[in-house]
Structure formats: structure tokens, C-alpha cells
Write a protein that holds these residues in place. Structure first.
Motif, PDB file in Angstrom:
ATOM      1  N   VAL A 466       0.817  -1.216   0.000  1.00 53.19           N
ATOM      2  CA  VAL A 466       0.000   0.000   0.000  1.00 53.19           C
ATOM      3  C   VAL A 466       0.854   1.272   0.000  1.00 53.19           C
ATOM      4  O   VAL A 466       0.384   2.332  -0.410  1.00 53.19           O
ATOM      5  N   CYS A 467       2.102   1.166   0.458  1.00 52.13           N
ATOM      6  CA  CYS A 467       2.966   2.352   0.496  1.00 52.13           C
ATOM      7  C   CYS A 467       3.781   2.526  -0.788  1.00 52.13           C
ATOM      8  O   CYS A 467       4.473   3.536  -0.949  1.00 52.13           O
ATOM      9  N   GLU A 468       3.699   1.555  -1.685  1.00 53.15           N
ATOM     10  CA  GLU A 468       4.453   1.638  -2.927  1.00 53.15           C
ATOM     11  C   GLU A 468       3.813   2.645  -3.881  1.00 53.15           C
ATOM     12  O   GLU A 468       2.587   2.808  -3.908  1.00 53.15           O
ATOM     13  N   LYS A 469       4.641   3.281  -4.679  1.00 52.96           N
ATOM     14  CA  LYS A 469       4.118   4.161  -5.717  1.00 52.96           C
ATOM     15  C   LYS A 469       3.399   3.320  -6.772  1.00 52.96           C
ATOM     16  O   LYS A 469       3.878   2.268  -7.161  1.00 52.96           O
ATOM     17  N   ALA A 470       2.273   3.816  -7.223  1.00 49.00           N
ATOM     18  CA  ALA A 470       1.425   3.054  -8.140  1.00 49.00           C
ATOM     19  C   ALA A 470       1.723   3.401  -9.589  1.00 49.00           C
ATOM     20  O   ALA A 470       1.989   4.557  -9.926  1.00 49.00           O
ATOM     21  N   SER A 471       1.630   2.396 -10.440  1.00 44.34           N
ATOM     22  CA  SER A 471       1.728   2.609 -11.883  1.00 44.34           C
ATOM     23  C   SER A 471       0.330   2.784 -12.458  1.00 44.34           C
ATOM     24  O   SER A 471      -0.675   2.568 -11.769  1.00 44.34           O
ATOM     25  N   ARG A 472       0.267   3.151 -13.733  1.00 46.88           N
ATOM     26  CA  ARG A 472      -1.053   3.241 -14.381  1.00 46.88           C
ATOM     27  C   ARG A 472      -1.753   1.891 -14.353  1.00 46.88           C
ATOM     28  O   ARG A 472      -2.972   1.814 -14.144  1.00 46.88           O
ATOM     29  N   ALA A 473      -0.987   0.823 -14.583  1.00 48.96           N
ATOM     30  CA  ALA A 473      -1.585  -0.513 -14.563  1.00 48.96           C
ATOM     31  C   ALA A 473      -2.107  -0.854 -13.172  1.00 48.96           C
ATOM     32  O   ALA A 473      -3.193  -1.435 -13.028  1.00 48.96           O
ATOM     33  N   ASP A 496       0.814  -0.517 -28.561  1.00 48.64           N
ATOM     34  CA  ASP A 496       2.061  -1.111 -29.044  1.00 48.64           C
ATOM     35  C   ASP A 496       3.026  -1.456 -27.921  1.00 48.64           C
ATOM     36  O   ASP A 496       3.961  -2.247 -28.121  1.00 48.64           O
ATOM     37  N   ASP A 497       2.847  -0.874 -26.739  1.00 54.23           N
ATOM     38  CA  ASP A 497       3.796  -1.118 -25.647  1.00 54.23           C
ATOM     39  C   ASP A 497       3.277  -2.138 -24.634  1.00 54.23           C
ATOM     40  O   ASP A 497       3.764  -2.218 -23.514  1.00 54.23           O
ATOM     41  N   GLU A 519      -8.304   9.682 -24.537  1.00 49.96           N
ATOM     42  CA  GLU A 519      -7.236  10.079 -25.453  1.00 49.96           C
ATOM     43  C   GLU A 519      -6.095  10.789 -24.739  1.00 49.96           C
ATOM     44  O   GLU A 519      -4.939  10.708 -25.163  1.00 49.96           O
ATOM     45  N   GLY A 520      -6.377  11.493 -23.666  1.00 50.58           N
ATOM     46  CA  GLY A 520      -5.341  12.237 -22.972  1.00 50.58           C
ATOM     47  C   GLY A 520      -4.268  11.379 -22.338  1.00 50.58           C
ATOM     48  O   GLY A 520      -3.221  11.889 -21.921  1.00 50.58           O
ATOM     49  N   LEU A 521      -4.523  10.063 -22.272  1.00 47.88           N
ATOM     50  CA  LEU A 521      -3.556   9.150 -21.659  1.00 47.88           C
ATOM     51  C   LEU A 521      -2.876   8.248 -22.688  1.00 47.88           C
ATOM     52  O   LEU A 521      -2.157   7.323 -22.322  1.00 47.88           O
ATOM     53  N   VAL A 522      -3.105   8.517 -23.953  1.00 45.96           N
ATOM     54  CA  VAL A 522      -2.541   7.691 -25.019  1.00 45.96           C
ATOM     55  C   VAL A 522      -1.728   8.577 -25.954  1.00 45.96           C
ATOM     56  O   VAL A 522      -2.164   9.669 -26.333  1.00 45.96           O
ATOM     57  N   GLU A 523      -0.547   8.088 -26.321  1.00 46.83           N
ATOM     58  CA  GLU A 523       0.322   8.837 -27.225  1.00 46.83           C
ATOM     59  C   GLU A 523       0.941   7.874 -28.229  1.00 46.83           C
ATOM     60  O   GLU A 523       1.689   6.964 -27.851  1.00 46.83           O
ATOM     61  N   ASN A 524       0.611   8.060 -29.508  1.00 52.21           N
ATOM     62  CA  ASN A 524       1.164   7.214 -30.576  1.00 52.21           C
ATOM     63  C   ASN A 524       0.983   5.723 -30.265  1.00 52.21           C
ATOM     64  O   ASN A 524       1.920   4.927 -30.351  1.00 52.21           O
ATOM     65  N   ARG A 525      -0.225   5.348 -29.881  1.00 54.16           N
ATOM     66  CA  ARG A 525      -0.583   3.955 -29.569  1.00 54.16           C
ATOM     67  C   ARG A 525       0.206   3.397 -28.383  1.00 54.16           C
ATOM     68  O   ARG A 525       0.373   2.186 -28.238  1.00 54.16           O
ATOM     69  N   HIS A 526       0.683   4.257 -27.519  1.00 55.55           N
ATOM     70  CA  HIS A 526       1.376   3.837 -26.320  1.00 55.55           C
ATOM     71  C   HIS A 526       0.580   4.306 -25.099  1.00 55.55           C
ATOM     72  O   HIS A 526       0.147   5.458 -25.037  1.00 55.55           O
ATOM     73  N   PHE A 527       0.418   3.394 -24.139  1.00 54.73           N
ATOM     74  CA  PHE A 527      -0.293   3.719 -22.908  1.00 54.73           C
ATOM     75  C   PHE A 527       0.660   3.896 -21.723  1.00 54.73           C
ATOM     76  O   PHE A 527       0.318   4.532 -20.736  1.00 54.73           O
ATOM     77  N   TYR A 528       1.846   3.361 -21.808  1.00 53.34           N
ATOM     78  CA  TYR A 528       2.847   3.427 -20.742  1.00 53.34           C
ATOM     79  C   TYR A 528       2.295   2.876 -19.421  1.00 53.34           C
ATOM     80  O   TYR A 528       2.198   3.590 -18.423  1.00 53.34           O
ATOM     81  N   PRO A 529       1.941   1.594 -19.408  1.00 56.20           N
ATOM     82  CA  PRO A 529       1.285   1.010 -18.233  1.00 56.20           C
ATOM     83  C   PRO A 529       2.139   1.013 -16.972  1.00 56.20           C
ATOM     84  O   PRO A 529       1.593   1.007 -15.863  1.00 56.20           O
TER      85      PRO A 529
END
Length: 607
Positions: A466-473, A496-497, A519-529
Motif C-alpha cells: 500500500v505504500c508503494e508508488k502506483a503505476s497506471r496498470a 504497441d507497448d 485520449e489524454g492518456l494515449v500517445e502514438n498507440r502507447h499507454f505506458y502502463p
């Protein structure tokens, strides 16, 4: 041949051969018949397995109470349901109808159980005599399968005859079949009263049902309120039939076309079915979560195999397209039909194999889209977007009955035309309209020390790190659990990623399917999970997820407008209005969130 008649209370209409049942006759195996109440349910373990009984039990904090007080008079055995509910409500300091539901009467079932000598079909006739105004009355058989819903005027008499099927069943959570040799009856009314019950062995076809939680015989707690009771359409179907056929529902929560066979449920049907019987198949809700059961692959193969095997048993198979969910895309507000492909496969297999297909998906999907997200919520269990309550199950069962008439009635095979003729022409046609969105009953303060023995673990409570930094995933994973979206184990290469073997591939797929990723979280078919997620980015995901469950408040300017990007502004405004973030502008939108902070925010998203 088994043929018994039971006469209740001080009723003098019974013959010498009748078995007289008194109000104090509680069921036990040594007696072979009797009422089921909280007392003998506490004493006998088998009475607590819903699939082997009438599938009614008290809400958990009443299990040590003796609520079901049965009396008798010259009309039969009865209980004062309204009086008992009012007594408890008064003791707890709320109104008699507030056991949690919008304008619904909360009532207590009168349950009678009797043993029969062997598996098979039985003709049952129930006589009810009413000395008081009863309002609406419900008659259930077996595992809470509704066979009649209607009204009896004060002083009226009522007789209803129907077939029941008695056979072994694999109960929920069990690994093997349990023998079931009882007929279970439950009457729900203001003052439910039994006068006579007769049971005879009978010869008639059986309609077996194979499916998942949207079809199964769901149990219910009492004081019973239809809006706060899970129900599958299979347990309402008997009320739409005219007494020529018995229903045997072997559907269970979580089943797929594969696990229905693998867990032994299909084997039970194969052992007891006879030539001329019928079997309905409705799957898809759980198949779509598994990569090996994709629509045109494993799912289709399994349906074809079931059809071939059931015909080998000289049964009549029928396919049912999966009932639709109340799911909407958060980013667009459009209806999100996640089961369309599975419905298409059913139609294709039906055409290829010459099998009737009842298009429940088409009906339910059109109905949900026409009514909208909020308007259909009263037909679903509170806070659920997949599983109907009694109102919704009744509506879907009515659609099945109409499809049986239309589709099976036009088939050349005489057996299918017989099935179409089993649909009642008048009974069961009335609408059953909820009074509003039901809510679950709230435990009174006087029972505060009683814990719920069936309560599951909150997925947010058992979260690690619970104290860890969270990723988008990580954020998506927590949102999906908190807002009751269902996970998938497939990935369709939207970004693509992300590749299919990553732990979060199915999570991202679920989020994409439900319109969480804007759309604001997607760039060139990349989500960066795996990118650490900020408060602003989380709110963009969270608001879209919430929009798939509830309408947002009208957008207004807020104190954070100058601190967030244009693509995030609508989400930040909504979060501020909903109280997810501080209204005084003190929230740091660029701060990276921990998993624990995301869990805290999700707990504010009450649906």
C-alpha cells in the motif's frame, strides 16, 4: 405409485387418508415432512444448503431469532408475515417497509418440505385459502423457482397445479452431487396460508437448464424483498409455463461451457435425462474471460459438442444467447456490448446445426439501450451491472417464453412445437415493475456484535504494497475491483507497448473495453502502463470508470481549472463535485500516488 395429500391446521376438508399437518410439525428426516423455520435450520446442516431446500434463509443477523411463528385455524396453517416484520421493524426503530427497499413489502416465507421416494417428476397441487387481504402472493417450488405470482382477494380460495423435478444437484462450492429427494414449497404473502398440498408421481418431459449466474436458481434472504434478491431467469421461467413440463435448473455461478462439463454438472443431467426431454444452454459471461474459450474458438466448439451429445441422448437442445449487461463506456457514454460476439456465435451454430436459438441477448440489449443506464438499475441487484434481481429475472424469463413460442413454434420437429405449446397463454404475462432502486438491508444497532459469516474479504483490504508508488496498470487494477468490472484474460493489441503475457494485459483490455482510457492518456498507440501515475492522470481514469456506472453531476468550473491540463479538466471538475478531492484547492494534482492512496479514493466511489 407415490400419492400423498397433506391437510393443514384444523381444516375439516381432508379425508381419512390425508396426512394432517399441525403448526408445530417441523421438518426432520424421521417425520418425512414439515415446516422449515430458523429453529430446525439451525439444528440440521443439510437444511442450510440452499440447493437442497427452498433457498430462503434469514438475513444473517436474524439467524438466532425465531421469526417464523406458525399458527393454525380452520383454514389451514399460516403466519402473520406483516405483523412479524412490523414487530421487528418497530423494535429496531424503523418502518415496516424499510428493511431496505424502496416501497417494497418485506415479507417472510412459509416453507413446507416433504420427502419423495425417488428422483423424477411429480405433480403438485397447492390449495391456499385466504381470510385476510393478502396483496400479492408468490408460490415457489424447489430452489426458489417461482411457479405463480398473482393476487387473492380477501376470503378467496386459490388452487395451483404444476410439475416439479426432483433430482441430484451439485451445490455451490461442493465437488460432488448431493442426493435430493424432497419437494420444497414456499408461499410468500402478507399472511401466507396453506390449506392442502397433494403430490403424485407423474410422467412429463423435463426442461433442463445449463448456464451461469445469470440463469441459476439464486437464494434469497428474508424478510424477502424482490429488488434486493439475486435471481436468474431460469428460476422465473416456470411461472410462464402452463403445467405440461417440469424445470430442472443446473446452472451455477461462474460456469463456462467448459466447467459445466468439467465440474460434473452435465454428468448429472446425462444420468437422469430421458428421450423427449429438453436442455437449454446459455453461456458466455464467464467464457469471455478465458483465452481458450473465445467466441469463435473454444466456446463454439463446446456448444457444437453439447448439441451433438444431447441429440445422442434423444433430447431436444436449445441455445440461448447470453443476457446483456448494463454496461456503458465511460469515455463516450455509448452502450458497451461485451457479449455481442458470443450471441453471434450462438446464432451461427444454431443455423449450422438446425438448433433453435432464443435471442435473449438481442431483446435485453435493445431494452437496456432504449431505457438507459439509470432506468434499468431497479431490475438489477443493488450495485450490480450483470446480475438481475427478481424483477429483472422475471422480465428476462418473459422474453424467453415469447422466444419459445416464436422460434420453437416454427420448427418442423414436433418436439419443439410441443415446447412452444408449453408457454402459458395468459398466466405470467403481467408486468412486474419495481417501485424504485432497492438497497440492501442495514444491520440494526442491536445486532452490531453479530458478524456476517459469509462476508468476503474486501479486495482493497488485502492489497499488498500500500505504500508503494502506483503505476497506471496498478491504478486500473484497483479501479476494476472497486467498481465491480469483470476482469478478462485476453488482450487484443490495442497498444504497441503492451504484450499479451504481461500481468496487466487483461487489466488494460478490460479498461479499454469499458472506456476508462481516454485520449489524454494515449500517445502514438502507447499507454505506458508501468509509468507512475499522478493524481491528475488517476482522476482521468477514475471518472471514466465511474461514468460507466453512474451519471456525473453537471460540469461546473472549479478551483483546479488553472492547475490541470485541458484534457483532464472535465475529470478534475467531476472529482471535485463528487468530493473525491479537497474542494479548497489543496490537492496536488501532479503528485505521484501510492496504491494505498488510490484505494482510499476508490472507497469514495460508492456505486
Amino acid at each position: 405409485m407415490f400419492d400423498k395429500k397433506f391437510v393443514f391446521g384444523n381444516n375439516e376438508n381432508g379425508q381419512a387418508s390425508c396426512i394432517r399437518v399441525k403448526c408445530g410439525d417441523l421438518y426432520k428426516p424421521a417425520l418425512g415432512y414439515g415446516f422449515v423455520t430458523e429453529r430446525n435450520r439451525r439444528e440440521q446442516e443439510l437444511l442450510r444448503i440452499s440447493e437442497l431446500n427452498a433457498a430462503f434463509d434469514t438475513v444473517y443477523w436474524y439467524r438466532n431469532e425465531d421469526m417464523t411463528v406458525i399458527r393454525e385455524d380452520g383454514h389451514g396453517c399460516f403466519l402473520d408475515s406483516c405483523g412479524i416484520v412490523a414487530e421487528y421493524a418497530g423494535r429496531e426503530g424503523h418502518g415496516a417497509e424499510s428493511g431496505g427497499n424502496a416501497g417494497e413489502r418485506c415479507r417472510i416465507p412459509l416453507v413446507f418440505k416433504l420427502e419423495v421416494p425417488k428422483s423424477g417428476n411429480y405433480s403438485v397441487t397447492v390449495d391456499i385459502e385466504n381470510g385476510e387481504e393478502s396483496g400479492e402472493i408468490f408460490l415457489f417450488e424447489g430452489r426458489r423457482r417461482l411457479v405463480f405470482r398473482g393476487f387473492i382477494p380477501a376470503g378467496g380460495k386459490f388452487r395451483h397445479s404444476f410439475f416439479v423435478n426432483v433430482c441430484d444437484i451439485i451445490p455451490r462450492g461442493k465437488a460432488e452431487a448431493y442426493q435430493d429427494l424432497t419437494v420444497d414449497l414456499a408461499v410468500v404473502a402478507d399472511v401466507p396460508r396453506l390449506t392442502q398440498v397433494s403430490v403424485q408421481e407423474a410422467e412429463c418431459p423435463t426442461l433442463y437448464i445449463a448456464g451461469d449466474s445469470t440463469v441459476t436458481d439464486q437464494s434469497a434472504v428474508y424478510p424477502y424483498a424482490p429488488g434486493a434478491s439475486y435471481a436468474g431467469w431460469g428460476q422465473m421461467l416456470s411461472a410462464f409455463l402452463d403445467g405440461k413440463i417440469a424445470v430442472s435448473n443446473h446452472s451455477h455461478s461462474g460456469l463456462t461451457t467448459e466447467s459445466f462439463r468439467g465440474e460434473g454438472h452435465y454428468s448429472v443431467v446425462e444420468k437422469v435425462c430421458r428421450p423427449g426431454d429438453y436442455i437449454f444452454f446459455q453461456f458466455g459471461h464467464n467464457d469471455q474471460k478465458l483465452s481458450e474459450l473465445q467466441a469463435w474458438e473454444g466456446y463454439r466448439e463446446n456448444l457444437c459438442r453439447y448439441i451433438e451429445e444431447s441429440r445422442g441422448q434423444r433430447m431436444f437442445p436449445v441455445l440461448v444467447t447470453p443476457v446483456a449487461r448494463n454496461t456503458w463506456k465511460g469515455n463516450s457514454g455509448c452502450y458497451n456490448d461485451l457479449l455481442e460476439e458470443y450471441a453471434q456465435v450462438c446464432m451461427a451454430v444454431g443455423k449450422e446445426t438446425g438448433t433453435p436459438v432464443l435471442d435473449l441477448h438481442g431483446y435485453s440489449c435493445s431494452w437496456i439501450k432504449e431505457r438507459g443506464l439509470e432506468a434499468v438499475k431497479p431490475y438489477f441487484f443493488p450495485g450490480d451491472y450483470t446480475h438481475t434481481n427478481d424483477y429483472g429475472a422475471w422480465k428476462m424469463a418473459g422474453a424467453i417464453a415469447r422466444e419459445m413460442e416464436k422460434v420453437c413454434g416454427n420448427f418442423e420437429a414436433e418436439g419443439y412445437r410441443f415446447l412452444a405449446g408449453c408457454v402459458a397463454k395468459t398466466a405470467g404475462r403481467a408486468e412486474w415493475i419495481p417501485t424504485g432502486c432497492a438497497v440492501l438491508p442495514v444491520k440494526p444497532e442491536c445486532f452490531a456484535d453479530i458478524d456476517n459469516p459469509e462476508e468476503g474479504i474486501d479486495p482493497l483490504d488485502e492489497m499488498d504494497g500500500v505504500c508503494e508508488k502506483a503505476s497506471r496498470a496498478d491504478a486500473l487494477d484497483i479501479l476494476i475491483k472497486a467498481l465491480h468490472y469483470f476482469p478478462v484474460n485476453v488482450y487484443n493489441d490495442m497498444f504497441d507497448d503492451i504484450v499479451g503475457h504481461e500481468w496487466y494485459a487483461g487489466t488494460v483490455e478490460c479498461a479499454w473495453q469499458n472506456g476508462m482510457i481516454g485520449e489524454g492518456l494515449v500517445e502514438n498507440r502507447h499507454f505506458y502502463p508501468e509509468k507512475e501515475i499522478t493524481m491528475e492522470e488517476f482522476l482521468m481514469l477514475a471518472v471514466n470508470a465511474y461514468k460507466g456506472r453512474r451519471h456525473l453531476p453537471e460540469e461546473k468550473e472549479c478551483i483546479y481549472d488553472s492547475e490541470c491540463s485541458g484534457s483532464a479538466r472535465p475529470s478534475v471538475r467531476a472529482a471535485c463535485l463528487l468530493g473525491w478531492i479537497a474542494a479548497d484547492g489543496s490537492e496536488e494534482l501532479g503528485r505521484v500516488l501510492t496504491k494505498g492512496r488510490i484505494a482510499e479514493l476508490c472507497r469514495k466511489m460508492i456505486i
